[in-house]
Design a protein around this motif. Sequence first.
Motif: not given
Length: 655
Positions: A87-96, A281-285
């Motif tokens: 679960s930690e891996v899948e959450r990290s994938l989203r912001v890379m 938080v990963r900021l995209f915009e």
Amino acid sequence: MLTSQKRRNIGIFAHIDAGKTTTTEQMLYQSGQIRSLGNVDTGTTQTDWLEVEKARGISVTAAATELTWKDTVINIVDTPGHVDFLSEVERSLRVMDGAILIICAVEGVQPQTEVVWHALRKLNIPTLIYVNKLDRIGANPRRVMAEIQRNLTNSCVPIQFAQGYEHTFTGVTSLLMNDEHDFYEQLVEAVSEHDDSILHKFLEGEGITNDLLKEKINLLAASCDLFPILFGASNKGIGIKELMDAMVDYLPQPKGSKNAPLAGVVFKIERDKKLGRLAYVRLFEGSIQNRNTITNVTQNIEEKVTQIRKVKGNKSEDLRELQAGDIAALTGLNHVMIGDILGGTKGIPQHPHMAVPLLTVKVEWEKEGDYPAVVKAFQELVDEDPLLDLQWQQEDRELHIKVMGKIQLEILKSIMENRYQLKVGFGQPAVIYQETPRKSGEGLIRYTMPKPCWAVLRFKIEPGERGSGVIYHSVVRKEELLERYQNEVARRIPEALEQGLCGWNVVDLKITLIEGEHHVVHTHPLDFAVATPMGIMQGLSNTGTKLLEPMLNFRISVPEQFGGKVLHDLSLMRATFDSPNQFEDRMIIEGIIPLATSMEYAVQLASYTKGQGTITTNFHSYQECPEGVLATRIRRGVNPLDQSKYILSVRKALS
């Protein structure tokens, strides 16, 4: 502050023990971010800073850190390798924006490697493949490259070659600096498949400059048409600088503008002793500054950011401003949850779903007086990992959680003791089954007594395709059943399906509301909250349900002399498998096996092979159980099929 024009967001992924944390530590050291090297075995690395990680020498959470290399700021997220922490891996994938997939030069491509690879491809994340541990006995770079091409992709190609392997491994050399190595021709051929100009030069025997070839590799890697392979031995620091060069050269910079409307996603929640609740938080915009009030569009609430912290291992500093393309931890967001979107959705990728908890356990505590503190602690842990899915049965004073495996239980036990000073245990893990309708049928409920109430519903329930989930729609006209009442029915469908006839979640079905009726005087919207579970359960009692059980992909590697015993065991465990493959003196068997029959097999296999046999698994799917398999779960609360008692319980009138 460096802008997003000189930034990278890179995740480090691998099967357990491939060397992710050691590689990250070497990057921090060789980039000058830290002055001395830590060690996984002694618990002194920057990214394994939790007490449990130091003690066990494994990563259990995704850890964010930062370094600077060639005037480029690189956010690195070191992720766990054990399947229990997927679960930690899948959450990290989203912001890379880019990834490094580490593969052991001895073990080669392993099950977790394949799981992560498929997720990376689904999200179209540019990826470097780093073959680590070339200094180990048994390392074979050519064999591993063949495995990568066979099991992962044909679009991978080395951009360097190793100088020796095992005890003769001394370093790596770029193919751009040595066009006489046989790998060089592979590289040019791979690039020319996507670029006619390179193909023409190659066929005509014209010289291809290093700058041109590097430019083409950069474009192809960014578009996921090519996946460069690199080599190294991270424990000795060999190949690390070349890997960081490749991260800057071949992985993309983040997109987005600080002047655009805000769009970001929360991918991790932590608690710090001094700072309190941290939302990564990963900021995209857009951009966020200290004291800004931001909108959580997922929950439709507003919260004020008190601080923006740049976290580097177990240390952090006040960033003051978070800009598009960057990652930081925000304080002050006390209600935010993992997966929440801040501002808007522009540029935010989909959430990959890889982790599926397959076991449920009851939490046990040492002292009766610890009960309130244990409840509060697990509620906090669910904030950090929603897949724990805490079930708090207040009437029975029981807590139940969902987990991926037994290692996760050991880690949770350690966290409870170290962080909360609470000693807890767990009951025997039980497999999580699912239910699905056997046939089509209808469920009718007329909730008209005792007054005041009035809700009439008729549902049509049909079996769905495996993996389709729940599909719901209504064919009732709004004149017959007002829209607000129909919306209430739709909201209650998931809740109504949480416990089927055997007590398990009901999946893979199509539900259609075909009749509905309200009363202009007696009806209240909550009448439909009461009626929906009764109507659904009535329908399931007419369709009947069948059990679905979790199945695992497995890979067993044993010395040849144990092959016959393993094949016999697999037959008894209801496994299906392909013909075994022979590699030197070992037998490799791959297939699908029920979790319920194989939970203890890793221990048994290690025992009778004296540690020489191994089994690795990952989730495959839910499939129908054989007719003779029975599994029920004790129902929480009153069964809606007992309509009189259920109505009284909902109305708080049950003594």
